[in-house]
Design an enzyme around this catalytic site. Structure first.
Site, PDB file in Angstrom:
ATOM      1  N   ARG A  43      -4.116  -4.402  12.372  1.00 46.64           N
ATOM      2  CA  ARG A  43      -2.985  -4.448  11.432  1.00 46.64           C
ATOM      3  C   ARG A  43      -1.794  -5.175  12.057  1.00 46.64           C
ATOM      4  O   ARG A  43      -1.035  -5.846  11.353  1.00 46.64           O
ATOM      5  CB  ARG A  43      -2.599  -3.010  11.042  1.00 46.64           C
ATOM      6  CG  ARG A  43      -1.452  -2.921  10.049  1.00 46.64           C
ATOM      7  CD  ARG A  43      -1.258  -1.517   9.517  1.00 46.64           C
ATOM      8  NE  ARG A  43      -0.578  -0.644  10.470  1.00 46.64           N
ATOM      9  CZ  ARG A  43      -0.348   0.658  10.264  1.00 46.64           C
ATOM     10  NH1 ARG A  43      -0.764   1.248   9.158  1.00 46.64           N
ATOM     11  NH2 ARG A  43       0.285   1.386  11.159  1.00 46.64           N
TER      12      ARG A  43
ATOM     13  N   ARG B 200       5.796  15.748   8.886  1.00 45.62           N
ATOM     14  CA  ARG B 200       5.153  15.472  10.169  1.00 45.62           C
ATOM     15  C   ARG B 200       5.398  16.572  11.192  1.00 45.62           C
ATOM     16  O   ARG B 200       4.924  16.453  12.329  1.00 45.62           O
ATOM     17  CB  ARG B 200       5.672  14.146  10.729  1.00 45.62           C
ATOM     18  CG  ARG B 200       4.753  12.951  10.425  1.00 45.62           C
ATOM     19  CD  ARG B 200       5.483  11.720  10.913  1.00 45.62           C
ATOM     20  NE  ARG B 200       4.632  10.628  11.286  1.00 45.62           N
ATOM     21  CZ  ARG B 200       4.469   9.521  10.535  1.00 45.62           C
ATOM     22  NH1 ARG B 200       5.013   9.430   9.358  1.00 45.62           N
ATOM     23  NH2 ARG B 200       3.733   8.530  10.997  1.00 45.62           N
TER      24      ARG B 200
ATOM     25  N   ARG C 185       4.991  -5.046  12.746  1.00 48.67           N
ATOM     26  CA  ARG C 185       5.618  -3.803  13.227  1.00 48.67           C
ATOM     27  C   ARG C 185       5.535  -3.714  14.743  1.00 48.67           C
ATOM     28  O   ARG C 185       4.446  -3.767  15.311  1.00 48.67           O
ATOM     29  CB  ARG C 185       4.891  -2.594  12.601  1.00 48.67           C
ATOM     30  CG  ARG C 185       5.251  -2.364  11.162  1.00 48.67           C
ATOM     31  CD  ARG C 185       4.453  -1.239  10.556  1.00 48.67           C
ATOM     32  NE  ARG C 185       4.522   0.025  11.291  1.00 48.67           N
ATOM     33  CZ  ARG C 185       4.056   1.178  10.834  1.00 48.67           C
ATOM     34  NH1 ARG C 185       3.493   1.225   9.635  1.00 48.67           N
ATOM     35  NH2 ARG C 185       4.147   2.269  11.545  1.00 48.67           N
TER      36      ARG C 185
ATOM     37  N   LYS D 151      -3.211   5.925   4.888  1.00 49.42           N
ATOM     38  CA  LYS D 151      -2.362   6.654   3.940  1.00 49.42           C
ATOM     39  C   LYS D 151      -1.573   5.702   3.032  1.00 49.42           C
ATOM     40  O   LYS D 151      -1.536   5.899   1.826  1.00 49.42           O
ATOM     41  CB  LYS D 151      -1.334   7.533   4.683  1.00 49.42           C
ATOM     42  CG  LYS D 151      -1.920   8.619   5.543  1.00 49.42           C
ATOM     43  CD  LYS D 151      -0.824   9.523   6.109  1.00 49.42           C
ATOM     44  CE  LYS D 151       0.176   8.841   7.020  1.00 49.42           C
ATOM     45  NZ  LYS D 151      -0.360   8.357   8.300  1.00 49.42           N
TER      46      LYS D 151
ATOM     47  N   ARG E 107       1.575   7.454  19.611  1.00 44.95           N
ATOM     48  CA  ARG E 107       1.696   7.913  18.212  1.00 44.95           C
ATOM     49  C   ARG E 107       0.558   8.881  17.878  1.00 44.95           C
ATOM     50  O   ARG E 107       0.758   9.862  17.176  1.00 44.95           O
ATOM     51  CB  ARG E 107       1.692   6.713  17.258  1.00 44.95           C
ATOM     52  CG  ARG E 107       3.000   5.920  17.325  1.00 44.95           C
ATOM     53  CD  ARG E 107       2.862   4.526  16.746  1.00 44.95           C
ATOM     54  NE  ARG E 107       2.618   4.515  15.318  1.00 44.95           N
ATOM     55  CZ  ARG E 107       2.159   3.454  14.656  1.00 44.95           C
ATOM     56  NH1 ARG E 107       1.903   2.324  15.294  1.00 44.95           N
ATOM     57  NH2 ARG E 107       1.963   3.511  13.367  1.00 44.95           N
TER      58      ARG E 107
HETATM   59  P1  AMP Z   1       4.626   5.407   9.429  1.00 44.50           P
HETATM   60  O1  AMP Z   1       5.006   4.182   8.672  1.00 44.50           O
HETATM   61  O2  AMP Z   1       4.409   6.598   8.545  1.00 44.50           O
HETATM   62  O3  AMP Z   1       3.484   5.178  10.396  1.00 44.50           O
HETATM   63  O4  AMP Z   1       5.888   5.798  10.342  1.00 44.50           O
HETATM   64  C1  AMP Z   1       6.355   4.928  11.348  1.00 44.50           C
HETATM   65  C2  AMP Z   1       7.287   5.686  12.282  1.00 44.50           C
HETATM   66  O5  AMP Z   1       8.418   6.166  11.545  1.00 44.50           O
HETATM   67  C3  AMP Z   1       6.706   6.912  12.944  1.00 44.50           C
HETATM   68  O6  AMP Z   1       5.962   6.610  14.113  1.00 44.50           O
HETATM   69  C4  AMP Z   1       7.969   7.711  13.261  1.00 44.50           C
HETATM   70  O7  AMP Z   1       8.652   7.179  14.371  1.00 44.50           O
HETATM   71  C5  AMP Z   1       8.825   7.434  12.026  1.00 44.50           C
HETATM   72  N1  AMP Z   1       8.575   8.430  10.967  1.00 44.50           N
HETATM   73  C6  AMP Z   1       8.040   8.218   9.735  1.00 44.50           C
HETATM   74  N2  AMP Z   1       7.963   9.352   9.029  1.00 44.50           N
HETATM   75  C7  AMP Z   1       8.466  10.321   9.843  1.00 44.50           C
HETATM   76  C8  AMP Z   1       8.641  11.729   9.710  1.00 44.50           C
HETATM   77  N3  AMP Z   1       8.260  12.367   8.596  1.00 44.50           N
HETATM   78  N4  AMP Z   1       9.193  12.393  10.742  1.00 44.50           N
HETATM   79  C9  AMP Z   1       9.575  11.772  11.869  1.00 44.50           C
HETATM   80  N5  AMP Z   1       9.432  10.464  12.070  1.00 44.50           N
HETATM   81  C10 AMP Z   1       8.873   9.731  11.072  1.00 44.50           C
END
Ligand code: AMP
Length: 190
Positions: free
Chosen positions: A128, A89, A134, A14, A146
């Site tokens: 990654r 989400r 991260r 994404k 996740r």
């Molecule tokens: P991402 O970079 O989109 O993979 O997000 C990394 C982490 O941030 C996720 O595993 C969640 O812990 C948190 N996170 C990101 N976006 C959301 C969201 N819309 N709702 C809840 N937690 C989020």
């Protein structure tokens, strides 16, 4: 305005594709994951709270996430549309987004799912981790959590938009350029 949700499990590409789409279609790219990482870097109260959840591979609670996103959308100014990456989400987030955007009279035009199977995702995220830095990428147990959270809490968001006939699905496997062409074809039809 073309407001789009780029949807998919963690590691489905994404972030990479959202940057390319934002450039091609002059869209504002909003990634809640990036916003949380920025808050963590700046050691804010919000960042400290979010980190507790992110490090375990859990979702940050809706009230924190929706509040942060709403502020960002309201200050987005003039653009041809927004590409949402990693938001919504949960179904509650989707409902909040819809009501926010209907106030602005610019509803979601489409949700596009990048379809990638679970084992491919685990391998991609472990790869990654070598460069992302991260903590949530570096541990297979957290990665699997996740994915589980995606399947249980986030997948219903696809059905939510599907029932409004706004959900599309494309194959998220192949080269970055192949996937980008598939996405562009969907965008050009909207
Ligand atoms: P991402 O970079 O989109 O993979 O997000 C990394 C982490 O941030 C996720 O595993 C969640 O812990 C948190 N996170 C990101 N976006 C959301 C969201 N819309 N709702 C809840 N937690 C989020």
């Amino acid at each position: 305005m073309k407001n789009i949700i780029l949807f998919g499990p963690p590691g489905s590409g994404k972030g990479t594709q959202a940057v390319k789409l934002a450039e091609k279609y002059n869209l504002l790219h909003i990634s809640t994951g990036d916003m949380f990482r920025e808050e963590i870097k700046n050691s804010t109260t919000l960042g400290k709270k979010a980190k507790e959840y992110m490090d375990k591979g859990e979702l940050v609670p809706d009230e924190i996430t929706i509040g942060m996103l709403k502020k960002r959308v309201e200050s987005s100014g003039d653009c041809a549309g927004i590409i949402f990456d990693g938001f919504p989400r949960t179904e509650a987030q989707a409902e909040a987004l819809d009501s926010m955007l209907s106030e602005l009279e610019n509803p979601i035009k489409a949700l596009i799912l990048l379809d990638v199977d679970d084992e491919e995702i685990v391998q991609r995220i472990l790869k990654r981790a070598e460069t992302s830095g991260r903590p949530d990428d570096a541990n297979e147990g957290i990665i699997r959590n996740r994915i589980e959270v995606f399947n249980s809490e986030t997948a219903p968001v696809f059905s939510y938009y599907n029932s409004k006939e706004l959900a599309k699905k494309i194959k998220g496997v192949g080269s970055i350029e192949d996937i980008f062409s598939r996405l562009s074809a969907v965008m050009d039809e909207l």
